[in-house]
Scaffold this active site. Structure first.
Site, PDB file in Angstrom:
ATOM      1  N   GLU A 186       0.839  -1.211   0.000  1.00 54.48           N
ATOM      2  CA  GLU A 186       0.000   0.000   0.000  1.00 54.48           C
ATOM      3  C   GLU A 186       0.871   1.257   0.000  1.00 54.48           C
ATOM      4  O   GLU A 186       0.547   2.254  -0.642  1.00 54.48           O
ATOM      5  CB  GLU A 186      -0.928   0.014   1.218  1.00 54.48           C
ATOM      6  CG  GLU A 186      -1.900  -1.157   1.293  1.00 54.48           C
ATOM      7  CD  GLU A 186      -2.749  -1.305   0.043  1.00 54.48           C
ATOM      8  OE1 GLU A 186      -3.134  -0.281  -0.544  1.00 54.48           O
ATOM      9  OE2 GLU A 186      -3.017  -2.454  -0.353  1.00 54.48           O
ATOM     10  N   TRP A 212       1.931   1.769  -3.452  1.00 60.16           N
ATOM     11  CA  TRP A 212       0.865   2.408  -4.268  1.00 60.16           C
ATOM     12  C   TRP A 212       0.928   3.914  -4.105  1.00 60.16           C
ATOM     13  O   TRP A 212       0.758   4.675  -5.048  1.00 60.16           O
ATOM     14  CB  TRP A 212      -0.533   1.931  -3.824  1.00 60.16           C
ATOM     15  CG  TRP A 212      -1.047   0.731  -4.545  1.00 60.16           C
ATOM     16  CD1 TRP A 212      -1.173  -0.518  -4.040  1.00 60.16           C
ATOM     17  CD2 TRP A 212      -1.528   0.670  -5.911  1.00 60.16           C
ATOM     18  NE1 TRP A 212      -1.703  -1.365  -4.992  1.00 60.16           N
ATOM     19  CE2 TRP A 212      -1.923  -0.656  -6.140  1.00 60.16           C
ATOM     20  CE3 TRP A 212      -1.645   1.605  -6.936  1.00 60.16           C
ATOM     21  CZ2 TRP A 212      -2.449  -1.079  -7.372  1.00 60.16           C
ATOM     22  CZ3 TRP A 212      -2.165   1.200  -8.156  1.00 60.16           C
ATOM     23  CH2 TRP A 212      -2.555  -0.131  -8.367  1.00 60.16           C
ATOM     24  N   TRP A 238     -20.527  12.426 -20.027  1.00 58.56           N
ATOM     25  CA  TRP A 238     -20.973  12.286 -18.644  1.00 58.56           C
ATOM     26  C   TRP A 238     -22.313  12.981 -18.469  1.00 58.56           C
ATOM     27  O   TRP A 238     -22.651  13.894 -19.215  1.00 58.56           O
ATOM     28  CB  TRP A 238     -19.962  12.923 -17.681  1.00 58.56           C
ATOM     29  CG  TRP A 238     -18.595  12.331 -17.781  1.00 58.56           C
ATOM     30  CD1 TRP A 238     -17.504  12.890 -18.368  1.00 58.56           C
ATOM     31  CD2 TRP A 238     -18.168  11.046 -17.294  1.00 58.56           C
ATOM     32  NE1 TRP A 238     -16.425  12.050 -18.269  1.00 58.56           N
ATOM     33  CE2 TRP A 238     -16.803  10.900 -17.616  1.00 58.56           C
ATOM     34  CE3 TRP A 238     -18.793   9.997 -16.618  1.00 58.56           C
ATOM     35  CZ2 TRP A 238     -16.058   9.777 -17.291  1.00 58.56           C
ATOM     36  CZ3 TRP A 238     -18.051   8.878 -16.290  1.00 58.56           C
ATOM     37  CH2 TRP A 238     -16.717   8.766 -16.624  1.00 58.56           C
ATOM     38  N   ASN A 269     -11.029   2.145   2.587  1.00 57.66           N
ATOM     39  CA  ASN A 269     -10.582   2.035   1.190  1.00 57.66           C
ATOM     40  C   ASN A 269     -11.513   1.201   0.320  1.00 57.66           C
ATOM     41  O   ASN A 269     -11.832   1.583  -0.809  1.00 57.66           O
ATOM     42  CB  ASN A 269      -9.165   1.450   1.141  1.00 57.66           C
ATOM     43  CG  ASN A 269      -8.689   1.267  -0.289  1.00 57.66           C
ATOM     44  OD1 ASN A 269      -8.620   2.236  -1.043  1.00 57.66           O
ATOM     45  ND2 ASN A 269      -8.403   0.035  -0.678  1.00 57.66           N
ATOM     46  N   TRP A 305     -16.263  11.698 -13.047  1.00 54.00           N
ATOM     47  CA  TRP A 305     -15.506  11.313 -11.853  1.00 54.00           C
ATOM     48  C   TRP A 305     -14.825  12.518 -11.208  1.00 54.00           C
ATOM     49  O   TRP A 305     -14.526  12.504 -10.016  1.00 54.00           O
ATOM     50  CB  TRP A 305     -14.475  10.225 -12.195  1.00 54.00           C
ATOM     51  CG  TRP A 305     -13.507  10.611 -13.268  1.00 54.00           C
ATOM     52  CD1 TRP A 305     -13.672  10.447 -14.609  1.00 54.00           C
ATOM     53  CD2 TRP A 305     -12.231  11.254 -13.105  1.00 54.00           C
ATOM     54  NE1 TRP A 305     -12.574  10.943 -15.291  1.00 54.00           N
ATOM     55  CE2 TRP A 305     -11.679  11.440 -14.392  1.00 54.00           C
ATOM     56  CE3 TRP A 305     -11.491  11.678 -12.003  1.00 54.00           C
ATOM     57  CZ2 TRP A 305     -10.440  12.039 -14.611  1.00 54.00           C
ATOM     58  CZ3 TRP A 305     -10.256  12.274 -12.214  1.00 54.00           C
ATOM     59  CH2 TRP A 305      -9.749  12.449 -13.506  1.00 54.00           C
ATOM     60  N   TRP A 339      -9.221   7.756  -8.174  1.00 49.80           N
ATOM     61  CA  TRP A 339     -10.460   8.079  -8.904  1.00 49.80           C
ATOM     62  C   TRP A 339     -10.352   7.639 -10.353  1.00 49.80           C
ATOM     63  O   TRP A 339     -11.284   7.081 -10.929  1.00 49.80           O
ATOM     64  CB  TRP A 339     -10.792   9.582  -8.798  1.00 49.80           C
ATOM     65  CG  TRP A 339     -11.679   9.846  -7.629  1.00 49.80           C
ATOM     66  CD1 TRP A 339     -11.309  10.262  -6.382  1.00 49.80           C
ATOM     67  CD2 TRP A 339     -13.108   9.645  -7.576  1.00 49.80           C
ATOM     68  NE1 TRP A 339     -12.414  10.339  -5.564  1.00 49.80           N
ATOM     69  CE2 TRP A 339     -13.525   9.980  -6.265  1.00 49.80           C
ATOM     70  CE3 TRP A 339     -14.065   9.238  -8.496  1.00 49.80           C
ATOM     71  CZ2 TRP A 339     -14.867   9.901  -5.863  1.00 49.80           C
ATOM     72  CZ3 TRP A 339     -15.403   9.155  -8.093  1.00 49.80           C
ATOM     73  CH2 TRP A 339     -15.788   9.483  -6.800  1.00 49.80           C
TER      74      TRP A 339
HETATM   75  C1  LIG Z   1     -11.589   6.964  -4.810  1.00 50.92           C
HETATM   76  C2  LIG Z   1     -10.440   6.901  -3.858  1.00 50.92           C
HETATM   77  C3  LIG Z   1      -9.852   8.087  -3.375  1.00 50.92           C
HETATM   78  C4  LIG Z   1      -8.756   8.032  -2.513  1.00 50.92           C
HETATM   79  N1  LIG Z   1      -8.205   9.215  -2.060  1.00 50.92           N
HETATM   80  C5  LIG Z   1      -7.097   9.178  -1.276  1.00 50.92           C
HETATM   81  C6  LIG Z   1      -6.483  10.374  -0.821  1.00 50.92           C
HETATM   82  O1  LIG Z   1      -6.922  11.486  -1.106  1.00 50.92           O
HETATM   83  N2  LIG Z   1      -5.388  10.269  -0.018  1.00 50.92           N
HETATM   84  C7  LIG Z   1      -4.873   9.052   0.337  1.00 50.92           C
HETATM   85  O2  LIG Z   1      -3.861   9.018   1.057  1.00 50.92           O
HETATM   86  N3  LIG Z   1      -5.405   7.909  -0.116  1.00 50.92           N
HETATM   87  C8  LIG Z   1      -6.503   7.932  -0.891  1.00 50.92           C
HETATM   88  N4  LIG Z   1      -7.063   6.751  -1.303  1.00 50.92           N
HETATM   89  C9  LIG Z   1      -6.369   5.475  -1.020  1.00 50.92           C
HETATM   90  C10 LIG Z   1      -6.818   4.746   0.258  1.00 50.92           C
HETATM   91  O3  LIG Z   1      -8.209   4.586   0.261  1.00 50.92           O
HETATM   92  C11 LIG Z   1      -6.398   5.488   1.518  1.00 50.92           C
HETATM   93  O4  LIG Z   1      -5.013   5.753   1.491  1.00 50.92           O
HETATM   94  C12 LIG Z   1      -6.677   4.676   2.768  1.00 50.92           C
HETATM   95  O5  LIG Z   1      -8.015   4.287   2.819  1.00 50.92           O
HETATM   96  C13 LIG Z   1      -6.360   5.529   3.995  1.00 50.92           C
HETATM   97  O6  LIG Z   1      -6.635   4.831   5.157  1.00 50.92           O
HETATM   98  P1  LIG Z   1      -5.463   4.285   6.062  1.00 50.92           P
HETATM   99  O7  LIG Z   1      -4.521   5.390   6.337  1.00 50.92           O
HETATM  100  O8  LIG Z   1      -6.113   3.591   7.211  1.00 50.92           O
HETATM  101  O9  LIG Z   1      -4.794   3.272   5.059  1.00 50.92           O
HETATM  102  P2  LIG Z   1      -3.995   1.906   5.267  1.00 50.92           P
HETATM  103  O10 LIG Z   1      -4.800   0.859   4.592  1.00 50.92           O
HETATM  104  O11 LIG Z   1      -3.605   1.688   6.678  1.00 50.92           O
HETATM  105  O12 LIG Z   1      -2.704   2.151   4.348  1.00 50.92           O
HETATM  106  C14 LIG Z   1      -1.561   2.875   4.812  1.00 50.92           C
HETATM  107  C15 LIG Z   1      -1.211   3.961   3.886  1.00 50.92           C
HETATM  108  O13 LIG Z   1      -0.891   3.449   2.581  1.00 50.92           O
HETATM  109  C16 LIG Z   1      -1.271   4.398   1.576  1.00 50.92           C
HETATM  110  N5  LIG Z   1      -2.281   3.805   0.702  1.00 50.92           N
HETATM  111  C17 LIG Z   1      -3.120   2.792   0.989  1.00 50.92           C
HETATM  112  N6  LIG Z   1      -3.885   2.493  -0.082  1.00 50.92           N
HETATM  113  C18 LIG Z   1      -3.526   3.352  -1.060  1.00 50.92           C
HETATM  114  C19 LIG Z   1      -3.959   3.544  -2.402  1.00 50.92           C
HETATM  115  N7  LIG Z   1      -4.898   2.788  -2.982  1.00 50.92           N
HETATM  116  N8  LIG Z   1      -3.391   4.533  -3.121  1.00 50.92           N
HETATM  117  C20 LIG Z   1      -2.420   5.324  -2.581  1.00 50.92           C
HETATM  118  N9  LIG Z   1      -1.971   5.178  -1.318  1.00 50.92           N
HETATM  119  C21 LIG Z   1      -2.516   4.202  -0.565  1.00 50.92           C
HETATM  120  C22 LIG Z   1      -1.872   5.595   2.306  1.00 50.92           C
HETATM  121  O14 LIG Z   1      -0.859   6.548   2.505  1.00 50.92           O
HETATM  122  C23 LIG Z   1      -2.308   4.973   3.622  1.00 50.92           C
HETATM  123  O15 LIG Z   1      -2.421   5.898   4.659  1.00 50.92           O
HETATM  124  C24 LIG Z   1      -8.208   6.776  -2.149  1.00 50.92           C
HETATM  125  C25 LIG Z   1      -8.803   5.598  -2.615  1.00 50.92           C
HETATM  126  C26 LIG Z   1      -9.908   5.662  -3.461  1.00 50.92           C
HETATM  127  C27 LIG Z   1     -10.495   4.387  -3.972  1.00 50.92           C
END
Ligand SMILES: Cc1cc2nc3c(=O)[nH]c(=O)nc-3n(C[C@H](O)[C@H](O)[C@H](O)COP(=O)(O)OP(=O)(O)OC[C@H]3O[C@@H](n4cnc5c(N)ncnc54)[C@H](O)[C@@H]3O)c2cc1C
Length: 435
Positions: free
Chosen positions: A257, A260, A289, A324, A342, A365
Site C-alpha cells: 500500500e 501504491w 458524462w 478504502n 468522476w 479516482w
Molecule cells: C476513490 C479513492 C480516493 C482516494 N483518495 C485518497 C487520498 O486522497 N489520499 C490518500 O492518502 N489515499 C486515498 N485513497 C487510497 C486509500 O483509500 C487510503 O489511502 C486509505 O483508505 C487511507 O486509510 P489508512 O490510512 O487507514 O490506510 P492503510 O490501509 O492503513 O494504508 C496505509 C497507507 O498506505 C497508503 N495507501 C493505501 N492504499 C492506497 C492507495 N490505494 N493509493 C495510494 N496510497 C494508498 C496511504 O498513505 C495509507 O495511509 C483513495 C482511494 C480511493 C479508492
C-alpha cells in the site's frame, strides 16, 4: 546579528527523521524554523471549519511548545510565500533556506518562484527528498521510461530498496542548533478566518498489531483494521522511512500500500496532465458524462438506496475518513452507475477527506472510473450489493452508518443495477470506439 539558515516546514511537520531539517541543522549556522499558512491555498478552501487546517494548527502549537522548552521558537506566518520571505529576509540575515521536496503542481510552481527570488538575493535554496522513499525518476523501466503499471513498478521499487536500505536522518539529535529567541505566538485560526473543527484525528502511533494483522483485516470496513496513517503521511507527522521499516518487519501487504502511494506520486510527477483535470488515457475524455446535480446530491448525502455506498458517504461526511474498500465502491458507483463525471467525485473527496492527497486521490479516482494508468477495465463494474454481501456480510458497517436501513424510511435504489450497468457499458464503448 549573525547569519542564519531557515528551515521551511510544509508537509513534513516533525522534528524526528526529517531529511531537510537534518541538513539545515548540521549546516553550521543557527536555524530559524518556519511554517507559512499559505494564503494561496487557504483562501480557496470553502469550508471555514476545514479539519485539515485545524490539524496543522494543533501540530504547530505542539511544535511551538516543544521548541519553547528548547529556548527557540517557530516562525509562523499567514500570507503569500514570497511576501513572507521578503519580510523574513528583513528580520534575519538569511544565508540559505532549506526545505523538503513537494511534488504537487502548485508546490512546484511556488518553489520555483521562491527559489528564483532567493537566488536573486544571493540566498541559497536547498531542497531534499523526504516524503517518499523513491521519487521522480528514481524507479524507471529498463528503457528509461516511467512505469504505468503497478506490479512491475512495485517489483522494481522493492529491488531498489534492497540495494539502498532505508536510513533515518538524526534531525532530533541536533535541535540545539535552532536559533535561540523568545517565543512567537502561532496565529489563531480565527485570525486567518477559520474555526476549530469538531472532527477527531487519528492517533499518530501506527498500531503495530494493525500492521501485523493488516492482510487479514484490511478489506472489511466494519473492522478497525487499517492504520489511518493517511493524514500523518500527508502532513509528515510520521516519517515514511519509519513506516516502511515497520512494514518490512511485519507485513508485505502493508508495504504494497505504501508503494501504491509512491506509484501515484510518480505518475503525477511524470504525467502532470492527470493533475490538471485530464484522464491519464485521453480517449476517456470523450465519454459523455451526465451532469445531474440532483443525483450527485443523493450520492454526496448517502441517500442512493445502495446501503454500502450510503454508509461510506456518511462515514466520510461525519468523520473525514472512508474505508478504502468503500472508497472504491462509492467512486465506481458515481462514475459507472450514475455516469457522473468522476472529477465531481474527486473534488468532493478532496474537500472532505482528512487524508486528501492530490496524487492518491486522483490516481484512485481514475482507477475507479477506468481512465487511469493500470485501471480496472471499464467493463468490470462493481456490483455494490455483492460487494456489501462479501465485505460486510453481517451488515455491521452498514447499520453503523445507516441506522434506518431495513425500515420504510430507507430509500429505494435510485437506479437499477442492471440498467445502470448496461448504460455505462454503452456510454464507454461509444466513447472508446475506434481506439
Ligand atoms: C476513490 C479513492 C480516493 C482516494 N483518495 C485518497 C487520498 O486522497 N489520499 C490518500 O492518502 N489515499 C486515498 N485513497 C487510497 C486509500 O483509500 C487510503 O489511502 C486509505 O483508505 C487511507 O486509510 P489508512 O490510512 O487507514 O490506510 P492503510 O490501509 O492503513 O494504508 C496505509 C497507507 O498506505 C497508503 N495507501 C493505501 N492504499 C492506497 C492507495 N490505494 N493509493 C495510494 N496510497 C494508498 C496511504 O498513505 C495509507 O495511509 C483513495 C482511494 C480511493 C479508492
Amino acid at each position: 546579528m549573525d547569519p542564519v539558515h531557515i528551515f521551511w516546514f510544509r508537509r513534513d511537520l516533525r522534528l524526528e527523521d526529517n531529511a531537510g531539517l537534518y541538513h539545515a541543522l548540521t549546516s553550521g549556522l543557527p536555524v530559524v524554523p518556519l511554517f507559512i499558512f499559505d494564503a494561496n491555498i487557504l483562501d480557496q478552501l470553502g469550508d471555514k471549519e476545514d479539519a485539515r487546517v485545524s490539524f496543522i494548527h494543533r501540530v504547530l502549537e505542539e511544535l511551538q511548545t516543544f521548541l519553547g522548552h528548547q529556548g527557540s521558537t517557530l516562525e509562523v506566518s499567514y500570507g503569500k510565500p514570497l511576501a513572507v520571505f521578503e519580510q523574513l529576509c528583513k528580520k534575519y540575515p538569511v544565508k540559505g533556506v532549506f526545505t523538503n521536496h513537494d511534488y504537487d503542481p502548485y508546490a512546484r510552481q511556488r518553489d520555483k518562484e521562491v527559489g528564483d527570488w532567493l537566488a536573486k538575493k544571493g540566498i541559497s535554496f536547498q531542497t531534499y527528498k523526504d516524503q517518499v522513499i523513491f521519487e521522480k525518476d528514481e524507479v524507471l523501466k529498463a528503457d528509461g521510461k516511467p512505469y504505468t503499471v503497478f506490479t512491475p513498478y512495485s517489483r522494481s521499487w522493492k529491488a531498489k530498496l534492497q540495494e539502498n536500505p532505508v536510513h533515518s536522518f538524526g534531525s532530533l539529535q541536533h535541535i540545539h542548533r535552532f536559533y535561540a529567541q523568545s517565543p512567537i505566538r502561532v496565529p489563531s485560526l480565527k485570525s486567518m478566518g477559520f474555526e476549530l473543527s469538531s472532527l477527531g484525528f487519528p492517533s499518530k502511533r501506527a498500531d503495530t498489531e494493525k500492521i501485523k494483522e493488516y492482510a487479514q483485516t484490511r478489506d472489511y470496513p466494519a473492522i478497525d483494521g487499517t492504520t489511518k496513517m493517511g493524514i500523518h503521511l500527508r502532513f509528515g507527522t510520521i516519517s515514511i522511512r519509519a513506516l516502511v521499516k515497520k512494514a518490512l518487519e511485519q507485513s508485505e501487504v502493508y508495504l504494497g500500500e505504501l508503494i501504491w502511494r509512491e506509484f501515484f506520486q510518480m505518475i503525477l510527477w511524470q504525467f502532470p496532465h492527470v493533475g490538471k483535470g485530464k484522464s491519464f488515457k485521453p480517449e476517456y475524455d470523450r465519454i459523455h458524462w451526465m451532469y445531474d446535480e440532483d443525483a450527485f446530491g443523493l450520492w454526496c448525502e448517502g441517500r442512493t438506496g445502495y446501503p454500502l455506498v450510503d454508509a461510506g458517504m456518511r462515514e466520510l461526511n461525519q468523520t473525514g475518513h472512508m474505508h478504502n474498500r468503500v472508497r472504491m465502491v462509492t467512486a465506481s458507483f458515481l462514475a459507472k452507475h450514475l455516469l457522473i463525471d468522476w472529477r465531481w467525485g474527486e473534488a468532493y473527496f478532496a474537500a472532505k477527506l482528512l487524508d486528501f492527497e492530490l496524487a492518491a486521490n486522483n490516481g484512485n479516482w481514475q482507477w475507479a472510473a477506468g481512465c487511469g494508468c493500470d485501471a480496472a477495465p471499464y467493463f468490470r463494474i462493481f456490483n455494490p450489493t455483492l460487494q456489501a454481501a462479501k465485505f460486510d456480510k453481517a451488515q455491521e458497517y452498514i447499520r453503523r452508518w445507516v441506522p434506518e436501513f431495513g425500515t420504510f424510511s430507507y430509500p429505494l435504489p435510485m437506479v437499477d443495477h442492471e440498467f445502470a450497468r448496461k448504460r455505462c457499458l454503452e456510454a464507454y464503448a461509444k466513447a472508446l470506439k475506434g481506439t
